[in-house]
Design a protein around this motif. Structure first.
Motif, PDB file in Angstrom:
ATOM      1  N   GLY A   1       0.808  -1.215   0.000  1.00 17.49           N
ATOM      2  CA  GLY A   1       0.000   0.000   0.000  1.00 17.49           C
ATOM      3  C   GLY A   1       0.836   1.257   0.000  1.00 17.49           C
ATOM      4  O   GLY A   1       2.033   1.242   0.319  1.00 17.49           O
ATOM      5  N   VAL A   2       0.193   2.345  -0.378  1.00 20.06           N
ATOM      6  CA  VAL A   2       0.784   3.681  -0.342  1.00 20.06           C
ATOM      7  C   VAL A   2      -0.050   4.524   0.607  1.00 20.06           C
ATOM      8  O   VAL A   2      -1.279   4.573   0.487  1.00 20.06           O
TER       9      VAL A   2
ATOM     10  N   LEU B   1      -1.736   4.827   8.391  1.00 16.29           N
ATOM     11  CA  LEU B   1      -1.674   3.369   8.239  1.00 16.29           C
ATOM     12  C   LEU B   1      -2.984   2.739   8.671  1.00 16.29           C
ATOM     13  O   LEU B   1      -3.526   1.847   7.996  1.00 16.29           O
ATOM     14  N   TYR B   2      -3.523   3.211   9.804  1.00 15.77           N
ATOM     15  CA  TYR B   2      -4.776   2.684  10.338  1.00 15.77           C
ATOM     16  C   TYR B   2      -5.897   2.832   9.310  1.00 15.77           C
ATOM     17  O   TYR B   2      -6.620   1.887   8.994  1.00 15.77           O
ATOM     18  N   GLU B   3      -6.042   4.030   8.748  1.00 16.85           N
ATOM     19  CA  GLU B   3      -7.121   4.281   7.787  1.00 16.85           C
ATOM     20  C   GLU B   3      -6.903   3.528   6.488  1.00 16.85           C
ATOM     21  O   GLU B   3      -7.859   3.087   5.839  1.00 16.85           O
ATOM     22  N   THR B   4      -5.638   3.349   6.111  1.00 13.13           N
ATOM     23  CA  THR B   4      -5.337   2.590   4.898  1.00 13.13           C
ATOM     24  C   THR B   4      -5.901   1.183   4.979  1.00 13.13           C
ATOM     25  O   THR B   4      -6.560   0.696   4.059  1.00 13.13           O
TER      26      THR B   4
ATOM     27  N   ASN C   1      -6.465  11.845  -4.009  1.00  8.67           N
ATOM     28  CA  ASN C   1      -5.340  11.843  -3.077  1.00  8.67           C
ATOM     29  C   ASN C   1      -5.740  11.638  -1.629  1.00  8.67           C
ATOM     30  O   ASN C   1      -4.930  11.237  -0.817  1.00  8.67           O
ATOM     31  N   SER C   2      -7.010  11.906  -1.276  1.00  7.22           N
ATOM     32  CA  SER C   2      -7.434  11.770   0.109  1.00  7.22           C
ATOM     33  C   SER C   2      -7.682  10.310   0.491  1.00  7.22           C
ATOM     34  O   SER C   2      -7.890   9.995   1.638  1.00  7.22           O
ATOM     35  N   GLU C   3      -7.649   9.417  -0.500  1.00 16.06           N
ATOM     36  CA  GLU C   3      -7.953   8.020  -0.227  1.00 16.06           C
ATOM     37  C   GLU C   3      -6.677   7.197  -0.158  1.00 16.06           C
ATOM     38  O   GLU C   3      -5.684   7.487  -0.800  1.00 16.06           O
ATOM     39  N   ALA C   4      -6.717   6.151   0.650  1.00 14.18           N
ATOM     40  CA  ALA C   4      -5.590   5.236   0.748  1.00 14.18           C
ATOM     41  C   ALA C   4      -5.637   4.246  -0.396  1.00 14.18           C
ATOM     42  O   ALA C   4      -6.693   3.924  -0.918  1.00 14.18           O
ATOM     43  N   THR C   5      -4.468   3.773  -0.806  1.00 18.94           N
ATOM     44  CA  THR C   5      -4.388   2.821  -1.897  1.00 18.94           C
ATOM     45  C   THR C   5      -3.738   1.546  -1.389  1.00 18.94           C
ATOM     46  O   THR C   5      -2.755   1.596  -0.676  1.00 18.94           O
TER      47      THR C   5
END
Length: 433
Positions: free
Chosen positions: A155-156, A161-164, A424-428
């Motif tokens: 992931g990026v 990290l928690y929200e990702t 950009n506000s979202e985790a990948t």
């Protein structure tokens, strides 16, 4: 001519009669093909029983429910219930039933009242307790079979990290475990957008689809501010079964002490000998601890291996635990809701020793973490704390052989494509099983 026709008709009639008789005998000799027998259900096994032999009642424990009340509601008399409780008490305390937990009653089909003959309680998704009282009362504590699935995740970070992990339906326990592994090498409260990670881990499932936790983190990679840090588990003591995480240069990632006694908390008040408080007229009131704020009930962890020398409630400290780690270091944990260890207990780093509370003098839920060095209270964040035990020279060759294939596998995992600007506000994240 007429005679020949009559003979033919007689032979045809006899043949049809024989065929009908044969079919009749075949049907009579194969009763399993009847409609009545075809309706018999396939056996369904659970908890060690064939459920098709019973009337099955499934429910959850409600507030105010008790073991006796549940059985009484299903037509068992008080004397019978009393004998069941007495026979089971040495193996299971029926008063420990918790609201919200599921239970199953197996009721007899042979009894016209269909009264229960077995009670199954599930305190969690894996374990269950069977109280069988069909003939005599017996208690079994069992666990459902676990299926381990190995997963690869990369992931990026674009938020945390928690929200990702949370936003992408990856077990959040992986994030917690990674925070533990990298506790001294990476500050997870200050990770940046663009930081990247890869991890290989096992996840536990029951009934093939219900996740009940994670197993081992087999390998991890975290790139913070462009600096990569690998992590591989390795057993350094086969007698004590001590397993630590080391980087690709065999350096131990753990320190003798954790940074924080609480995971994913925030520091609400630091060690400050010149602190002034409005309540006391802005007089100097030294604060010789570090406060970590978190919700009530949050686990409090021992920051290092040691022996519990105090576990009590006293004055403004409220409930607290004090641990002696060696001749130099001692730690103390104040304002607990519950204390989960007693004097004399040996605890290991990361063991849960209590929960966050508001006992004693406190304005909100937190743990006041106090740190002694040579008998004097000091700021733990200003100490040059020792590393954990390194890999011995004689084990380094074995370690390098151990990590070589898993490092190659970790390096082969690709990162997801960078998200578009509007996302950009979202985790990948990517995941491979």
């Amino acid at each position: 001519m007429l005679k020949n026709v009559m003979v033919g008709l007689l032979l045809l009639t006899a043949a049809v009669g024989c065929k009908n008789e044969t079919e009749k005998k075949a049907v009579e000799s194969t009763p399993e093909l009847t409609a009545e027998n075809e309706a018999i259900p396939e056996p369904e096994y659970e908890f060690g029983y064939n459920l098709s032999d019973y009337k099955v009642v499934r429910d959850t424990i409600k507030n105010g429910d008790s073991f006796g009340a549940i059985l009484q509601n299903h037509r068992l008399g008080y004397p019978e219930i009393y004998h069941i409780v007495e026979a089971a008490k040495d193996s299971f305390n029926v008063a420990s039933l918790q609201a919200g937990k599921p239970y199953t009653l197996l009721c007899s089909k042979e009894d016209s009242l269909q009264r229960p003959v077995s009670f199954i309680y599930e305190p969690n998704r894996v374990d269950y307790v069977v109280i069988d009282f069909k003939d005599s009362t017996t208690v079994r504590k069992e666990s459902k079979p676990l299926k381990l699935v190995e997963r690869e995740v990369s992931g990026v970070i674009n938020s945390s990290l928690y929200e990702t992990f949370q936003e992408n339906d990856v077990n959040i326990l992986v994030a917690y475990r990674m925070a533990d592994i990298y506790a001294w090498t990476i500050d997870f409260f200050r990770i940046q957008e663009g930081d990247r990670f890869k991890v290989i881990f096992t996840e536990k499932f029951v009934e093939d689809s219900i996740s009940v936790g994670i197993g081992e983190i087999k390998a991890a990679y975290f790139e913070h501010k462009g600096e990569p840090v690998y992590a591989f588990p390795f057993e350094t003591d086969s007698v004590k079964h001590i397993v630590d995480y080391f980087d690709d240069n065999a350096k131990n990632l753990r320190r003798a002490f954790l940074r924080s006694p609480v995971q994913f908390s925030r520091i609400s008040s630091r060690y400050n000998l010149k602190r002034r408080i409005a309540y006391y007229g802005y007089k100097v009131r030294p604060h010789k601890g570090t406060d970590f704020a978190a919700p009530i009930g949050t686990p409090i962890l021992a920051t290092a291996n040691g022996t519990v020398i105090e576990s009590r409630r006293k004055g403004g400290n409220g409930n607290y635990v004090k641990i002696k780690h060696n001749s130099t270091y001692t730690t103390q944990y104040l304002h607990m809701q519950k204390r989960l260890v007693k004097v004399g207990d040996f605890v290991k780093q990361g063991d849960i020793i209590g929960t966050i509370g508001m006992t004693g003098n406190t304005g909100g839920p937190h743990v006041c973490y106090r740190f002694w060095k040579n008998g004097k209270q000091v700021d733990p964040f200003r100490q040059d704390l020792p590393d954990a035990e390194p890999i011995s020279d004689e084990l380094k060759e074995k370690y390098n052989e151990h990590i070589s294939p898993v490092k190659q596998r970790l390096d082969a995992i690709t990162f997801p494509a960078e998200p578009a600007e509007e996302m950009n506000s979202e985790a990948t994240i990517t995941s491979n099983e």
